[in-house]
Motif scaffolding. Structure first.
Motif, PDB file in Angstrom:
ATOM      1  N   GLN A  67      -4.292   5.345   8.106  1.00 10.31           N
ATOM      2  CA  GLN A  67      -4.672   6.712   7.737  1.00 10.31           C
ATOM      3  C   GLN A  67      -3.629   7.275   6.785  1.00 10.31           C
ATOM      4  O   GLN A  67      -2.451   6.912   6.848  1.00 10.31           O
ATOM      5  CB  GLN A  67      -4.781   7.614   8.974  1.00 10.31           C
ATOM      6  N   HIS A  68      -4.089   8.150   5.896  1.00 13.69           N
ATOM      7  CA  HIS A  68      -3.213   8.796   4.931  1.00 13.69           C
ATOM      8  C   HIS A  68      -3.325  10.304   5.124  1.00 13.69           C
ATOM      9  O   HIS A  68      -4.406  10.822   5.408  1.00 13.69           O
ATOM     10  CB  HIS A  68      -3.644   8.411   3.503  1.00 13.69           C
ATOM     11  N   PRO A  69      -2.228  11.035   4.985  1.00 16.01           N
ATOM     12  CA  PRO A  69      -2.278  12.483   5.246  1.00 16.01           C
ATOM     13  C   PRO A  69      -3.159  13.260   4.277  1.00 16.01           C
ATOM     14  O   PRO A  69      -3.594  14.374   4.601  1.00 16.01           O
ATOM     15  CB  PRO A  69      -0.810  12.923   5.127  1.00 16.01           C
ATOM     16  N   GLU A  70      -3.433  12.696   3.093  1.00 13.32           N
ATOM     17  CA  GLU A  70      -4.200  13.451   2.087  1.00 13.32           C
ATOM     18  C   GLU A  70      -5.438  12.722   1.574  1.00 13.32           C
ATOM     19  O   GLU A  70      -6.479  13.346   1.368  1.00 13.32           O
ATOM     20  CB  GLU A  70      -3.290  13.806   0.897  1.00 13.32           C
ATOM     21  N   LEU A  71      -5.348  11.414   1.357  1.00 12.42           N
ATOM     22  CA  LEU A  71      -6.469  10.680   0.780  1.00 12.42           C
ATOM     23  C   LEU A  71      -7.627  10.568   1.770  1.00 12.42           C
ATOM     24  O   LEU A  71      -7.415  10.353   2.957  1.00 12.42           O
ATOM     25  CB  LEU A  71      -6.033   9.266   0.378  1.00 12.42           C
ATOM     26  N   ASP A  72      -8.864  10.695   1.261  1.00 15.99           N
ATOM     27  CA  ASP A  72     -10.010  10.486   2.142  1.00 15.99           C
ATOM     28  C   ASP A  72     -10.241   8.986   2.331  1.00 15.99           C
ATOM     29  O   ASP A  72      -9.559   8.145   1.724  1.00 15.99           O
ATOM     30  CB  ASP A  72     -11.259  11.206   1.620  1.00 15.99           C
ATOM     31  N   ASP A  73     -11.201   8.637   3.179  1.00 14.29           N
ATOM     32  CA  ASP A  73     -11.415   7.240   3.561  1.00 14.29           C
ATOM     33  C   ASP A  73     -11.703   6.353   2.358  1.00 14.29           C
ATOM     34  O   ASP A  73     -11.121   5.266   2.211  1.00 14.29           O
ATOM     35  CB  ASP A  73     -12.576   7.134   4.552  1.00 14.29           C
ATOM     36  N   ASP A  74     -12.631   6.786   1.506  1.00 14.28           N
ATOM     37  CA  ASP A  74     -13.006   5.964   0.351  1.00 14.28           C
ATOM     38  C   ASP A  74     -11.838   5.778  -0.599  1.00 14.28           C
ATOM     39  O   ASP A  74     -11.600   4.673  -1.105  1.00 14.28           O
ATOM     40  CB  ASP A  74     -14.198   6.591  -0.383  1.00 14.28           C
ATOM     41  N   ALA A  75     -11.089   6.859  -0.842  1.00 14.05           N
ATOM     42  CA  ALA A  75      -9.955   6.776  -1.762  1.00 14.05           C
ATOM     43  C   ALA A  75      -8.853   5.885  -1.192  1.00 14.05           C
ATOM     44  O   ALA A  75      -8.251   5.083  -1.919  1.00 14.05           O
ATOM     45  CB  ALA A  75      -9.408   8.173  -2.053  1.00 14.05           C
ATOM     46  N   LEU A  76      -8.596   5.999   0.107  1.00 14.50           N
ATOM     47  CA  LEU A  76      -7.567   5.166   0.730  1.00 14.50           C
ATOM     48  C   LEU A  76      -7.978   3.694   0.699  1.00 14.50           C
ATOM     49  O   LEU A  76      -7.174   2.818   0.375  1.00 14.50           O
ATOM     50  CB  LEU A  76      -7.332   5.617   2.174  1.00 14.50           C
ATOM     51  N   VAL A 110       0.845  -1.202   0.000  1.00 15.00           N
ATOM     52  CA  VAL A 110       0.000   0.000   0.000  1.00 15.00           C
ATOM     53  C   VAL A 110       0.879   1.250   0.000  1.00 15.00           C
ATOM     54  O   VAL A 110       0.645   2.191  -0.776  1.00 15.00           O
ATOM     55  CB  VAL A 110      -0.943   0.018   1.217  1.00 15.00           C
ATOM     56  N   GLU A 111       1.905   1.257   0.844  1.00 14.69           N
ATOM     57  CA  GLU A 111       2.768   2.440   0.924  1.00 14.69           C
ATOM     58  C   GLU A 111       3.554   2.653  -0.361  1.00 14.69           C
ATOM     59  O   GLU A 111       3.873   3.795  -0.718  1.00 14.69           O
ATOM     60  CB  GLU A 111       3.698   2.323   2.131  1.00 14.69           C
ATOM     61  N   ALA A 112       3.844   1.572  -1.078  1.00 14.57           N
ATOM     62  CA  ALA A 112       4.520   1.711  -2.368  1.00 14.57           C
ATOM     63  C   ALA A 112       3.636   2.452  -3.375  1.00 14.57           C
ATOM     64  O   ALA A 112       4.138   3.126  -4.289  1.00 14.57           O
ATOM     65  CB  ALA A 112       4.894   0.336  -2.918  1.00 14.57           C
ATOM     66  N   GLU A 113       2.323   2.356  -3.177  1.00 17.56           N
ATOM     67  CA  GLU A 113       1.383   3.014  -4.094  1.00 17.56           C
ATOM     68  C   GLU A 113       1.008   4.426  -3.653  1.00 17.56           C
ATOM     69  O   GLU A 113       0.867   5.323  -4.486  1.00 17.56           O
ATOM     70  CB  GLU A 113       0.097   2.173  -4.209  1.00 17.56           C
ATOM     71  N   VAL A 114       0.816   4.635  -2.341  1.00 23.60           N
ATOM     72  CA  VAL A 114       0.241   5.910  -1.896  1.00 23.60           C
ATOM     73  C   VAL A 114       1.173   6.715  -0.991  1.00 23.60           C
ATOM     74  O   VAL A 114       0.845   7.836  -0.602  1.00 23.60           O
ATOM     75  CB  VAL A 114      -1.108   5.698  -1.161  1.00 23.60           C
ATOM     76  N   GLY A 115       2.319   6.154  -0.641  1.00 22.40           N
ATOM     77  CA  GLY A 115       3.228   6.849   0.261  1.00 22.40           C
ATOM     78  C   GLY A 115       2.997   6.455   1.717  1.00 22.40           C
ATOM     79  O   GLY A 115       2.166   5.592   2.018  1.00 22.40           O
ATOM     80  N   PRO A 116       3.726   7.079   2.650  1.00 24.08           N
ATOM     81  CA  PRO A 116       3.683   6.676   4.064  1.00 24.08           C
ATOM     82  C   PRO A 116       2.294   6.782   4.680  1.00 24.08           C
ATOM     83  O   PRO A 116       1.536   7.711   4.404  1.00 24.08           O
ATOM     84  CB  PRO A 116       4.655   7.652   4.738  1.00 24.08           C
ATOM     85  N   LEU A 117       1.990   5.821   5.543  1.00 23.76           N
ATOM     86  CA  LEU A 117       0.724   5.766   6.254  1.00 23.76           C
ATOM     87  C   LEU A 117       0.949   5.959   7.748  1.00 23.76           C
ATOM     88  O   LEU A 117       2.008   5.618   8.266  1.00 23.76           O
ATOM     89  CB  LEU A 117       0.057   4.400   6.055  1.00 23.76           C
ATOM     90  N   ALA A 118      -0.053   6.486   8.427  1.00 21.12           N
ATOM     91  CA  ALA A 118      -0.073   6.474   9.892  1.00 21.12           C
ATOM     92  C   ALA A 118      -0.855   5.240  10.317  1.00 21.12           C
ATOM     93  O   ALA A 118      -1.870   4.897   9.700  1.00 21.12           O
ATOM     94  CB  ALA A 118      -0.726   7.740  10.431  1.00 21.12           C
ATOM     95  N   LEU A 119      -0.390   4.571  11.368  1.00 18.30           N
ATOM     96  CA  LEU A 119      -0.955   3.270  11.740  1.00 18.30           C
ATOM     97  C   LEU A 119      -1.413   3.224  13.190  1.00 18.30           C
ATOM     98  O   LEU A 119      -0.861   3.896  14.064  1.00 18.30           O
ATOM     99  CB  LEU A 119       0.093   2.165  11.538  1.00 18.30           C
ATOM    100  N   ALA A 120      -2.419   2.391  13.425  1.00 17.40           N
ATOM    101  CA  ALA A 120      -2.804   1.969  14.773  1.00 17.40           C
ATOM    102  C   ALA A 120      -3.125   0.485  14.663  1.00 17.40           C
ATOM    103  O   ALA A 120      -3.319  -0.040  13.575  1.00 17.40           O
ATOM    104  CB  ALA A 120      -4.001   2.757  15.279  1.00 17.40           C
ATOM    105  N   ALA A 121      -3.176  -0.201  15.792  1.00 17.06           N
ATOM    106  CA  ALA A 121      -3.416  -1.638  15.772  1.00 17.06           C
ATOM    107  C   ALA A 121      -4.186  -2.065  17.009  1.00 17.06           C
ATOM    108  O   ALA A 121      -3.995  -1.521  18.102  1.00 17.06           O
ATOM    109  CB  ALA A 121      -2.089  -2.400  15.694  1.00 17.06           C
ATOM    110  N   SER A 122      -5.065  -3.043  16.811  1.00 15.59           N
ATOM    111  CA  SER A 122      -5.868  -3.578  17.907  1.00 15.59           C
ATOM    112  C   SER A 122      -5.326  -4.940  18.317  1.00 15.59           C
ATOM    113  O   SER A 122      -5.346  -5.885  17.530  1.00 15.59           O
ATOM    114  CB  SER A 122      -7.331  -3.707  17.451  1.00 15.59           C
ATOM    115  N   ARG A 123      -4.835  -5.036  19.544  1.00 18.03           N
ATOM    116  CA  ARG A 123      -4.290  -6.304  20.031  1.00 18.03           C
ATOM    117  C   ARG A 123      -5.410  -7.274  20.401  1.00 18.03           C
ATOM    118  O   ARG A 123      -6.490  -6.871  20.810  1.00 18.03           O
ATOM    119  CB  ARG A 123      -3.371  -6.069  21.228  1.00 18.03           C
TER     120      ARG A 123
END
Length: 275
Positions: free
Chosen positions: A154-163, A99-112
């Motif tokens: 999450q992406h700094p620019e793309l909205d939810d649907d686009a991401l 995904v990052e190769a296509e859209v650039g760096p992402l911000a992440l969270a994770a549910s344990r």
């Protein structure tokens, strides 16, 4: 009058809950009347158990709940996990790199995973204001140190649907990607959905898809609508869910669930409703 369903499945955020995270008295009474008429009520939510349990306790809810987008079947009355499916962390890491190769760096969270599984939030991830607990981690690699149910993107620019669209195209058949709410795009185990979790819970109750009415508001509810006999979208629902719903009711702020249940309790049948 006979209530026409044996199972009422409700999403939580944007559906059963109002914006202030409460359930109206009218909706509580309608659900109580449906269960008194012989139907079971199952909450089916994208939230993991630790983010759901306090709401279930407040409702006095003692039945089964499907949490974590179907990953967890939870017995609320016994405070016990019955099933839990984890995300293959190696596959998830590979999927994220694609995904990052296509859209650039992402911000992440994770549910344990687990009854006490924390939600870990990495640098740059925007957390929605509210009472839900999370743990900030400076080093995103810490997220991968224990079993996970899902990863949030999450992406700094793309909205939810686009991401979600870009991520789905990039990951292929490694994992599933779903848009579950405003600012909530998730990576899940391949094949996991609310429908898989709901079918497991329904089987435990001896109830079938043909006996089920489902309520929801977001694209992650589409598989649940596909599984259930009758899918009801809230007025505030995402357009893609409205497009596959059998019926659209009032919003979560205006007792949409109660509107439908009261009519079913009164007439004993489903009104012919346009999509």
């Amino acid at each position: 009058m006979t209530f026409p369903f044996k199972l009422v499945a409700t999403d939580l955020d944007g559906t059963l809950l109002r914006g202030d995270d409460t359930v109206s008295e009218r909706t509580r009474e309608a659900l109580g009347a449906a269960t008194a008429a012989g139907a079971a009520h199952i909450i089916v939510t994208g939230r993991s158990v630790p983010w759901t349990r306090h709401i279930l306790d407040d409702l006095g809810y003692e039945g089964l709940a499907v949490c974590g987008q179907g990953a967890q079947v939870y017995h609320a009355g016994e405070h016990r996990l019955l099933t839990s499916l984890t995300l293959d962390r190696q596959l998830a890491g590979l999927a994220l790199s694609k995904v990052e190769a296509e859209v650039g760096p992402l911000a992440l969270a994770a549910s344990r995973d687990g009854l006490e599984g924390e939600v870990l939030v990495g640098p740059g991830y925007r957390v929605q204001e509210g009472p839900l607990p999370y743990v900030f981690v400076d080093d995103a690699s810490e997220m991968w140190a224990a079993p996970l149910n899902k990863v949030y993107l999450q992406h700094p620019e793309l909205d939810d649907d686009a991401l979600a669209t870009a991520a789905r195209a990039a990951v292929g058949n490694l994992v599933d990607v779903v848009m579950a709410g405003p600012g909530v795009v998730e990576i899940l185990p391949l094949g996991l959905s609310k429908a898989t979790g709901l079918s497991l819970a329904a089987r435990r109750l001896g109830v079938k898809a043909v006996d089920t009415i489902a309520f929801g508001d977001m694209p992650n509810d589409i598989p649940m609508f596909g599984w259930a006999r009758h899918g009801v979208a809230m007025a505030n629902a995402h357009d893609t869910l409205k497009a596959v719903a059998h019926e659209v009711t009032a919003s979560n702020e205006h007792d949409g669930i109660a509107v439908v249940l009261e009519e079913l309790l009164r007439t004993g049948s489903i009104a012919a409703a346009p999509h």
